[in-house]
Design an enzyme around this catalytic site. Sequence first.
Site, PDB file in Angstrom:
ATOM      1  CG  ASP A 202      -0.267  -0.353   2.527  1.00  0.00           C
ATOM      2  OD1 ASP A 202       0.973  -0.354   2.580  1.00  0.00           O
ATOM      3  OD2 ASP A 202      -0.979  -0.607   3.508  1.00  0.00           O
TER       4      ASP A 202
ATOM      5  CG  ASN B 101      -8.793  -0.496  11.946  1.00  0.00           C
ATOM      6  OD1 ASN B 101      -7.822  -1.151  11.569  1.00  0.00           O
ATOM      7  ND2 ASN B 101      -9.281   0.507  11.253  1.00  0.00           N
TER       8      ASN B 101
ATOM      9  CG  HIS C 136      -5.722  -1.480   8.748  1.00  0.00           C
ATOM     10  ND1 HIS C 136      -5.836  -0.161   9.121  1.00  0.00           N
ATOM     11  CD2 HIS C 136      -4.403  -1.747   8.791  1.00  0.00           C
ATOM     12  CE1 HIS C 136      -4.640   0.333   9.370  1.00  0.00           C
ATOM     13  NE2 HIS C 136      -3.748  -0.617   9.193  1.00  0.00           N
TER      14      HIS C 136
ATOM     15  CD  GLU D  32      -8.713   1.603   7.567  1.00  0.00           C
ATOM     16  OE1 GLU D  32      -8.520   0.674   8.371  1.00  0.00           O
ATOM     17  OE2 GLU D  32      -8.428   2.791   7.810  1.00  0.00           O
TER      18      GLU D  32
HETATM   19  C1  GLP Z   1      -0.289   0.775   8.503  1.00  0.00           C
HETATM   20  C2  GLP Z   1      -0.075  -0.137   7.306  1.00  0.00           C
HETATM   21  C3  GLP Z   1      -0.343  -1.570   7.646  1.00  0.00           C
HETATM   22  C4  GLP Z   1       0.329  -1.926   8.951  1.00  0.00           C
HETATM   23  C5  GLP Z   1      -0.235  -1.094  10.053  1.00  0.00           C
HETATM   24  C6  GLP Z   1       0.313  -1.434  11.429  1.00  0.00           C
HETATM   25  O1  GLP Z   1      -1.581   1.223   8.638  1.00  0.00           O
HETATM   26  N1  GLP Z   1      -0.850   0.216   6.176  1.00  0.00           N
HETATM   27  O2  GLP Z   1       0.109  -2.390   6.588  1.00  0.00           O
HETATM   28  O3  GLP Z   1       0.100  -3.282   9.236  1.00  0.00           O
HETATM   29  O4  GLP Z   1       0.096   0.247   9.747  1.00  0.00           O
HETATM   30  O5  GLP Z   1       1.351  -0.587  11.774  1.00  0.00           O
HETATM   31  P1  GLP Z   1       2.346  -0.852  12.968  1.00  0.00           P
HETATM   32  O6  GLP Z   1       3.147  -2.028  12.564  1.00  0.00           O
HETATM   33  O7  GLP Z   1       3.169   0.394  13.038  1.00  0.00           O
HETATM   34  O8  GLP Z   1       1.529  -1.103  14.163  1.00  0.00           O
END
Ligand code: GLP
Length: 241
Positions: free
Chosen positions: A66, A134, A136, A141
Amino acid sequence: MKIRVFETASQAGLYVATLMEQVILNRESPVLGLATGSTVLPCYKAFIQIANRGLDLSNTVTLNLDEYVGLDSYHEQSYCFFMEENLFSHLSVRPREIHVPFGVSENLSEECKRYDAIIAKYPIDLQLLGIGVNGHIGFNEPDSLLESHTHVVNLTSPTIQSNSRFFRDISQVPQQAITMGVQAILQSKQIVLMAFGEQKADIVARAVKGQVRTDIPASILQLHREVTLVLDEASASLLPN
Ligand code: GLP
């Protein structure tokens, strides 16, 4: 679904880095699906060490999940920048091709189609995933429907809130992102979802042990045959024994 619980995130990261290494050693044209976020950092740190001891990446293709809409590759919070800073710039041999959705495309729907064509050309051998608070995955989402293909998504307020820790203030967080859809994720041959820390314990338990629901996107991973959940003790703390 296999569940591996490690004492620390760095041990977990090393384990995932060795899974990446195995894919690269065992496939002629390995394709790695990569993720961003703080969770994957221990894995990339360990992978850099492994790769720079002589792993040949010259045939490897990488595809990121993404990217934020509106941030170009020079923006410090773009995922393109994140990947350079935390992985690619440290590798003595760079992958043959590196793909990240182009968040500043003038035609985002064309960009989504272009990205789907890349995914179709390079079926993913191993997809790394983090999980949002949440539930995702990528930026898929919670919603009443999950989109199968690459698409533009309006980020939800828990995601904007959570990701604001990386920006000067919350108003700077992009409201939209481009993300691979759930089909590309589910078509990966192998999936590894990492989650660390007690703030992920509740969503991990709901995603893994509860029903498959579109308002917990990570729960669809229950439908895949080759998923490994890589946790530390804190994120695993609410899973039944
Ligand atoms: C972002 C990314 C996700 C990732 C998430 C969790 O929103 N788009 O792919 O899994 O963050 O982030 P973190 O690893 O910093 O908790």
